[in-house]
Design a protein around this motif. Structure first.
Motif, PDB file in Angstrom:
ATOM      1  N   ALA A  57     -66.616  16.921  30.892  1.00 48.43           N
ATOM      2  CA  ALA A  57     -66.762  15.518  30.490  1.00 48.43           C
ATOM      3  C   ALA A  57     -66.468  15.343  29.004  1.00 48.43           C
ATOM      4  O   ALA A  57     -65.790  14.387  28.605  1.00 48.43           O
ATOM      5  N   ARG A  58     -66.956  16.274  28.183  1.00 44.93           N
ATOM      6  CA  ARG A  58     -66.689  16.192  26.740  1.00 44.93           C
ATOM      7  C   ARG A  58     -65.203  16.343  26.452  1.00 44.93           C
ATOM      8  O   ARG A  58     -64.635  15.624  25.615  1.00 44.93           O
ATOM      9  N   GLU A  59     -64.568  17.273  27.159  1.00 42.39           N
ATOM     10  CA  GLU A  59     -63.128  17.486  26.951  1.00 42.39           C
ATOM     11  C   GLU A  59     -62.318  16.266  27.400  1.00 42.39           C
ATOM     12  O   GLU A  59     -61.353  15.880  26.732  1.00 42.39           O
ATOM     13  N   ALA A  60     -62.709  15.686  28.513  1.00 32.76           N
ATOM     14  CA  ALA A  60     -61.997  14.507  29.018  1.00 32.76           C
ATOM     15  C   ALA A  60     -62.157  13.326  28.067  1.00 32.76           C
ATOM     16  O   ALA A  60     -61.207  12.575  27.822  1.00 32.76           O
ATOM     17  N   ARG A  61     -63.349  13.161  27.528  1.00 38.76           N
ATOM     18  CA  ARG A  61     -63.595  12.058  26.600  1.00 38.76           C
ATOM     19  C   ARG A  61     -62.802  12.251  25.315  1.00 38.76           C
ATOM     20  O   ARG A  61     -62.204  11.303  24.779  1.00 38.76           O
ATOM     21  N   LYS A  62     -62.754  13.496  24.823  1.00 35.99           N
ATOM     22  CA  LYS A  62     -61.995  13.796  23.603  1.00 35.99           C
ATOM     23  C   LYS A  62     -60.504  13.516  23.799  1.00 35.99           C
ATOM     24  O   LYS A  62     -59.848  12.894  22.949  1.00 35.99           O
ATOM     25  N   LYS A  63     -59.991  13.895  24.959  1.00 30.60           N
ATOM     26  CA  LYS A  63     -58.574  13.662  25.256  1.00 30.60           C
ATOM     27  C   LYS A  63     -58.287  12.170  25.398  1.00 30.60           C
ATOM     28  O   LYS A  63     -57.261  11.662  24.908  1.00 30.60           O
ATOM     29  N   ALA A  64     -59.206  11.457  26.060  1.00 31.13           N
ATOM     30  CA  ALA A  64     -59.017  10.019  26.244  1.00 31.13           C
ATOM     31  C   ALA A  64     -58.996   9.288  24.910  1.00 31.13           C
ATOM     32  O   ALA A  64     -58.194   8.365  24.703  1.00 31.13           O
ATOM     33  N   LEU A  65     -59.837   9.709  23.991  1.00 28.85           N
ATOM     34  CA  LEU A  65     -59.873   9.071  22.675  1.00 28.85           C
ATOM     35  C   LEU A  65     -58.596   9.333  21.897  1.00 28.85           C
ATOM     36  O   LEU A  65     -58.090   8.467  21.180  1.00 28.85           O
ATOM     37  N   GLU A  66     -58.068  10.543  22.032  1.00 27.46           N
ATOM     38  CA  GLU A  66     -56.841  10.886  21.321  1.00 27.46           C
ATOM     39  C   GLU A  66     -55.653  10.066  21.820  1.00 27.46           C
ATOM     40  O   GLU A  66     -54.761   9.717  21.045  1.00 27.46           O
ATOM     41  N   GLU A  67     -55.642   9.773  23.116  1.00 26.95           N
ATOM     42  CA  GLU A  67     -54.517   9.051  23.712  1.00 26.95           C
ATOM     43  C   GLU A  67     -54.712   7.527  23.703  1.00 26.95           C
ATOM     44  O   GLU A  67     -53.788   6.788  24.043  1.00 26.95           O
ATOM     45  N   MET A  68     -55.886   7.078  23.288  1.00 23.99           N
ATOM     46  CA  MET A  68     -56.201   5.647  23.357  1.00 23.99           C
ATOM     47  C   MET A  68     -55.574   4.892  22.193  1.00 23.99           C
ATOM     48  O   MET A  68     -55.608   5.341  21.043  1.00 23.99           O
ATOM     49  N   SER A  69     -55.025   3.713  22.509  1.00 21.97           N
ATOM     50  CA  SER A  69     -54.440   2.872  21.461  1.00 21.97           C
ATOM     51  C   SER A  69     -55.553   2.195  20.662  1.00 21.97           C
ATOM     52  O   SER A  69     -56.691   2.083  21.124  1.00 21.97           O
ATOM     53  N   GLN A  70     -55.191   1.751  19.463  1.00 21.58           N
ATOM     54  CA  GLN A  70     -56.165   1.060  18.625  1.00 21.58           C
ATOM     55  C   GLN A  70     -56.645  -0.239  19.288  1.00 21.58           C
ATOM     56  O   GLN A  70     -57.805  -0.630  19.150  1.00 21.58           O
ATOM     57  N   GLU A  71     -55.748  -0.888  20.016  1.00 22.05           N
ATOM     58  CA  GLU A  71     -56.092  -2.129  20.707  1.00 22.05           C
ATOM     59  C   GLU A  71     -57.158  -1.888  21.772  1.00 22.05           C
ATOM     60  O   GLU A  71     -58.122  -2.646  21.897  1.00 22.05           O
ATOM     61  N   THR A  72     -56.996  -0.793  22.524  1.00 19.43           N
ATOM     62  CA  THR A  72     -57.970  -0.458  23.560  1.00 19.43           C
ATOM     63  C   THR A  72     -59.296  -0.056  22.945  1.00 19.43           C
ATOM     64  O   THR A  72     -60.375  -0.426  23.446  1.00 19.43           O
ATOM     65  N   LYS A  73     -59.237   0.698  21.853  1.00 20.85           N
ATOM     66  CA  LYS A  73     -60.472   1.082  21.162  1.00 20.85           C
ATOM     67  C   LYS A  73     -61.244  -0.151  20.703  1.00 20.85           C
ATOM     68  O   LYS A  73     -62.469  -0.231  20.857  1.00 20.85           O
ATOM     69  N   ALA A  74     -60.498  -1.108  20.153  1.00 19.58           N
ATOM     70  CA  ALA A  74     -61.141  -2.336  19.689  1.00 19.58           C
ATOM     71  C   ALA A  74     -61.779  -3.092  20.850  1.00 19.58           C
ATOM     72  O   ALA A  74     -62.858  -3.678  20.718  1.00 19.58           O
ATOM     73  N   ALA A  75     -61.100  -3.066  22.013  1.00 19.27           N
ATOM     74  CA  ALA A  75     -61.633  -3.752  23.193  1.00 19.27           C
ATOM     75  C   ALA A  75     -62.953  -3.126  23.625  1.00 19.27           C
ATOM     76  O   ALA A  75     -63.914  -3.835  23.960  1.00 19.27           O
ATOM     77  N   PHE A  76     -63.030  -1.794  23.637  1.00 17.55           N
ATOM     78  CA  PHE A  76     -64.268  -1.113  24.012  1.00 17.55           C
ATOM     79  C   PHE A  76     -65.375  -1.384  22.988  1.00 17.55           C
ATOM     80  O   PHE A  76     -66.542  -1.544  23.343  1.00 17.55           O
ATOM     81  N   GLU A  77     -64.991  -1.430  21.714  1.00 17.47           N
ATOM     82  CA  GLU A  77     -65.987  -1.674  20.673  1.00 17.47           C
ATOM     83  C   GLU A  77     -66.575  -3.082  20.776  1.00 17.47           C
ATOM     84  O   GLU A  77     -67.751  -3.291  20.493  1.00 17.47           O
ATOM     85  N   ASN A  78     -65.748  -4.046  21.184  1.00 18.73           N
ATOM     86  CA  ASN A  78     -66.193  -5.445  21.248  1.00 18.73           C
ATOM     87  C   ASN A  78     -66.701  -5.864  22.631  1.00 18.73           C
ATOM     88  O   ASN A  78     -67.084  -7.017  22.823  1.00 18.73           O
ATOM     89  N   MET A  79     -66.688  -4.945  23.578  1.00 25.50           N
ATOM     90  CA  MET A  79     -67.159  -5.262  24.925  1.00 25.50           C
ATOM     91  C   MET A  79     -68.647  -5.590  24.891  1.00 25.50           C
ATOM     92  O   MET A  79     -69.426  -4.911  24.231  1.00 25.50           O
ATOM     93  N   ARG A  80     -69.017  -6.668  25.597  1.00 26.10           N
ATOM     94  CA  ARG A  80     -70.411  -7.101  25.604  1.00 26.10           C
ATOM     95  C   ARG A  80     -70.901  -7.307  27.030  1.00 26.10           C
ATOM     96  O   ARG A  80     -70.158  -7.771  27.894  1.00 26.10           O
ATOM     97  N   PHE A  81     -72.193  -6.955  27.255  1.00 30.48           N
ATOM     98  CA  PHE A  81     -72.819  -7.123  28.561  1.00 30.48           C
ATOM     99  C   PHE A  81     -73.926  -8.173  28.442  1.00 30.48           C
ATOM    100  O   PHE A  81     -74.791  -8.071  27.568  1.00 30.48           O
TER     101      PHE A  81
END
Length: 345
Positions: free
Chosen positions: A288-312
């Protein structure tokens, strides 16, 4: 003819005429009188009926499928005329969801609440709103204390999917011309087909939880050093939690034997079973840690911003005279994947 004879003949003729006239008069008197015409009565004018206009998003809370609710409890969810005007207002100008793309799913929370002078266990409907430019997930988690292993499956496997919600005022419009703002988690599984469904498949629906993975935040399960143990012993299975950092396996096993939770003859088999579960958990955490690290490396800045601003946002029914009072049972926790809501309404 003599004058006397003429007068006699004239007199007889007059008498005959008078007799005929008398008979005619008697016949006319015997005729039935004409029926009196019935007076026309004016119909009372009916009072105009007034129907309360349906609100534009009135059925939104019902459209969001209550994931994880037992099938035989579904009808009880709708026994009350729950009011979710707070959810509707959130989409109005100035509301928290106004002008945003939102994904909604339903769930239920059985709680002991006051209703008509007594406390009752009521299956309370709840709606979770996820503000996100894209679907928060296309997967469903299936887990319960009765199941040995957690499953993460695609929504389509459980006949679920995110579908656009069309407000009442736009339902006569051409769908292909609409710009959708609201999406709901829908389930197309027909209740009429449940009787033909295998028990294991049926139970899966009751153990469903909307799945969410936040790659920017380390999962609590990755940090956990505990494993759930369900050892298939006789005459009954052993249920326990083992922490590989805090518990010493030999001592842990001896305590179970002393408490008559485990037979002494099964000690070695139990210890090996626990070791295997610990190995599996450590491997899963590492992957899980390896998958998360890889996902972060391949993630665009736009997607990162979307996850950061996601609200429940978690919506409970608004209090009305016809519904139970749920004000004291509101909680921010959504489920083990989503964690806590940013705000409760």
């Amino acid at each position: 003819m003599k004058k006397g004879a003429k007068r006699k003949a004239a007199s007889q003729k007059q008498e005959e005429n008078e007799g005929k006239a008398s008979q005619k008069s008697q016949k006319e008197n015997l005729k039935p009188l004409p029926k009196a015409k019935r007076a026309k009565t004016s119909k009372p004018q009916s009072q105009p009926e007034f129907f309360e206009d349906k609100r534009n998003l009135e059925d939104l809370w019902k459209a969001a499928f209550p994931v994880g609710t037992e099938w035989d409890q579904l009808d009880s969810v709708y026994q009350f005329n729950w009011n979710f005007s707070n959810l509707e207002d959130a989409f109005e100008e100035g509301g928290k969801l106004y002008g945003k793309k939102v994904y909604l799913f339903g769930c239920t929370e059985p709680q002991l609440v006051p209703y008509k002078g007594e406390n009752k266990v009521i299956c309370i409907p709840v709606v979770v709103a996820v503000v996100s430019p894209f679907p928060p997930s296309d997967k469903i988690g299936i887990n319960s204390v009765q199941r040995e292993a957690e499953e993460i499956v695609s929504m389509k496997q459980m006949k679920m999917d995110w579908v656009p919600y069309i407000p009442l005022e736009k339902r006569d419009s051409q769908v292909d011309r609409l710009i959708f703002q609201i999406f709901i988690l829908s389930c197309t599984q027909r209740r009429v087909a449940l009787k033909q469904m295998k028990i294991d498949r049926l139970k899966k629906y009751e153990y469903c939880l909307p799945y969410f993975y936040q790659p920017l935040k380390e999962d609590e399960l990755e940090q956990s050093t505990e494993v759930q143990i369900i050892f298939p012993a006789e005459p009954k299975p052993v249920f326990c939690e083992f922490d590989w950092e805090l518990d010493e396996l030999e001592e842990f096993t001896d305590k179970l034997i002393e408490a008559d939770e485990l037979d002494k003859d099964q000690k070695n088999a139990f210890k090996e079973f626990v070791r295997e579960k610990v190995r599996e958990a450590k491997k899963a955490n590492r992957q899980a840690r390896e998958a998360r690290k890889k996902a972060l490396e391949e993630m665009s800045q736009e997607t990162k911003a979307a996850f950061e601003n996601m609200r429940f946002y978690k919506f409970y029914p608004v209090q009305t005279p016809d519904t139970p009072d749920v004000s004291n049972v509101k909680a921010p926790f959504i489920n083990r994947y989503y964690g806590k809501a940013h705000e409760i309404l």
